[in-house]
Design a protein around this motif. Structure first.
Motif, short mmCIF file in Angstrom:
data_model
loop_
_atom_site.label_atom_id
_atom_site.label_comp_id
_atom_site.label_asym_id
_atom_site.label_seq_id
_atom_site.Cartn_x
_atom_site.Cartn_y
_atom_site.Cartn_z
N ASN A 252 0.80 -1.23 0.00
CA ASN A 252 0.00 0.00 0.00
C ASN A 252 0.83 1.28 0.00
O ASN A 252 0.27 2.38 0.09
CB ASN A 252 -0.95 0.04 1.21
CG ASN A 252 -1.85 -1.17 1.29
OD1 ASN A 252 -2.37 -1.63 0.27
ND2 ASN A 252 -2.01 -1.72 2.49
N LEU A 253 2.16 1.18 -0.08
CA LEU A 253 3.02 2.37 -0.03
C LEU A 253 3.95 2.39 -1.24
O LEU A 253 4.65 1.41 -1.51
CB LEU A 253 3.84 2.38 1.25
CG LEU A 253 4.81 3.56 1.42
CD1 LEU A 253 4.05 4.89 1.54
CD2 LEU A 253 5.70 3.35 2.65
N ASP B 68 3.13 7.89 -1.30
CA ASP B 68 1.68 7.73 -1.40
C ASP B 68 1.26 6.43 -0.72
O ASP B 68 1.68 5.34 -1.12
CB ASP B 68 1.26 7.72 -2.87
CG ASP B 68 -0.25 7.71 -3.04
OD1 ASP B 68 -0.97 7.83 -2.02
OD2 ASP B 68 -0.71 7.59 -4.19
N TYR B 69 0.43 6.58 0.32
CA TYR B 69 -0.09 5.41 1.05
C TYR B 69 -1.60 5.33 0.82
O TYR B 69 -2.33 6.30 1.07
CB TYR B 69 0.21 5.53 2.54
CG TYR B 69 -0.39 4.41 3.37
CD1 TYR B 69 0.26 3.18 3.48
CD2 TYR B 69 -1.59 4.60 4.07
CE1 TYR B 69 -0.28 2.16 4.24
CE2 TYR B 69 -2.13 3.57 4.82
CZ TYR B 69 -1.47 2.36 4.91
OH TYR B 69 -2.01 1.34 5.65
N GLU B 70 -2.06 4.18 0.33
CA GLU B 70 -3.50 3.98 0.10
C GLU B 70 -3.92 2.63 0.67
O GLU B 70 -3.38 1.59 0.30
CB GLU B 70 -3.80 4.01 -1.41
CG GLU B 70 -3.55 5.35 -2.07
CD GLU B 70 -3.99 5.36 -3.51
OE1 GLU B 70 -4.72 4.44 -3.91
OE2 GLU B 70 -3.61 6.31 -4.24
N ASP C 182 -6.17 7.56 2.61
CA ASP C 182 -5.17 8.09 1.67
C ASP C 182 -4.27 9.06 2.42
O ASP C 182 -4.76 9.98 3.08
CB ASP C 182 -5.83 8.82 0.50
CG ASP C 182 -6.69 7.91 -0.34
OD1 ASP C 182 -6.43 6.70 -0.35
OD2 ASP C 182 -7.63 8.43 -0.99
N GLU D 180 -0.71 11.35 1.49
CA GLU D 180 0.28 11.73 0.50
C GLU D 180 1.23 12.77 1.09
O GLU D 180 0.78 13.78 1.65
CB GLU D 180 -0.39 12.31 -0.75
CG GLU D 180 -1.27 11.32 -1.50
CD GLU D 180 -1.93 11.95 -2.71
OE1 GLU D 180 -1.72 13.17 -2.93
OE2 GLU D 180 -2.67 11.25 -3.43
#
Length: 307
Positions: A128-129, A181-183, A192, A194
């Motif tokens: 996720n990163l 960016d982590y989602e 989210d 950023e």
């Protein structure tokens, strides 16, 4: 909203009928100031994407800035990232002519149009990163209402006076950004985060040649968004509530040009899932934001779409 004028006066005075003198800005100083303002438009940043600022004085000075833009990664298998933005700004300063006892205001308006593009690539760091380096480029133009200003001067002072070389300037820009960016997407909520650092160098030119004007600006931005279902379905899809927050810090030539060097926002809203009705537009968000910084505060409504 409160803001400060960015225009610095030249030391040369011009004599005008009736004993009035006008202190014009040099082309270089005006061009540098305009390019520094353009930096807000050619760097993707939530806080400065829409500004409408009015001087606290009764001089009529105001600034309007709007930006429409976004970015996305093509797919997990092809992690090519593309972003872009178009922006418009309108600056209405007032020049003052004085004879030592009386002063008269002279209207002057500047309109700026700009476009920015960027190409990047996602490098996974962990689940996720991703780390996302981006190359950016921009093109902009500045036009002034010289005919109106010169007509006003001729009426008031019965003389010809040119404010600048041709009343227009174009600008080329290049730079880049690094983004973390982590989602996290789960049925019960979506997160989210950023963290982005952007840098842009702008060069001004007019009449086919450089006018030795430039601006170097950097922006560091932290953006967070939390989305979760409200328990209500709309268009046979979950209606989500949205919570947002961001903080932007400005460096280089753009820092302090509008009287502040950072802006923060907090927002809340709703997100509609329209993928069943409009396959191209999967989600539409309506968010009310409150923005604040040194000597600046305000609120606004934004609309965003996911594709």
């Amino acid at each position: 909203m409160v803001w400060h004028s960015v225009w610095a006066s030249d030391s040369t005075n011009r004599e005008i009928n009736g004993g009035f003198t006008l202190e014009p800005n040099s082309v270089r100083k005006k061009a540098d100031a305009v390019l520094a303002l353009m930096s807000y438009s050619v760097i993707l940043d939530l806080a400065s994407s829409s500004l409408n600022m009015q001087s606290s004085k009764s001089d009529g000075e105001k600034l309007v800035m709007s930006q429409l833009g976004g970015g996305a990664t093509l797919s997990d298998s092809v992690p090519l990232y593309l972003e872009g933005a178009i922006a418009y700004s309108r600056y209405d300063p007032m020049f003052v002519a004085s004879n030592g006892e009386q002063s008269r205001s002279i209207p002057m308006k500047w309109t700026t149009l700009s476009a920015m593009g960027g190409v990047g690539w996602d490098f996974p760091l962990r689940e996720n990163l991703v780390l996302r380096p981006i190359v950016n480029f921009s093109l902009g133009t500045v036009q002034s209402d010289l005919k109106i200003a010169n007509w006003f001067l001729n009426q008031k002072f019965d003389t010809e006076f040119n404010f600048s070389n041709g009343g227009s300037m174009n600008a080329l820009g290049y730079g880049g950004a690094f983004m973390l960016d982590y989602e996290l997407v789960q049925p019960e909520h979506e997160i989210d985060i950023e963290l982005r650092y952007s840098a842009m160098h702008l060069e001004g030119f007019a009449n086919g040649g450089s006018i030795d004007s430039h601006a170097n600006s950097q922006t560091a931005n932290l953006y967070t968004r939390y989305r979760a279902p409200t328990g209500i379905n709309l268009f046979a899809r979950p209606l989500r509530y949205v919570l947002e927050a961001s903080h932007s810090r400005y460096y280089g030539d753009q820092a302090g040009q509008l009287g502040f060097d950072y802006l923060s926002t907090i927002g809340t809203g709703l997100e509609v899932d329209s993928s069943d009705l409009i396959p191209l537009v999967t989600r539409t968000r309506f968010v009310v934001r409150y923005m604040f910084g040194p000597g600046v505060e305000g609120a606004g409504l934004s609309i965003a779409c996911s594709f």
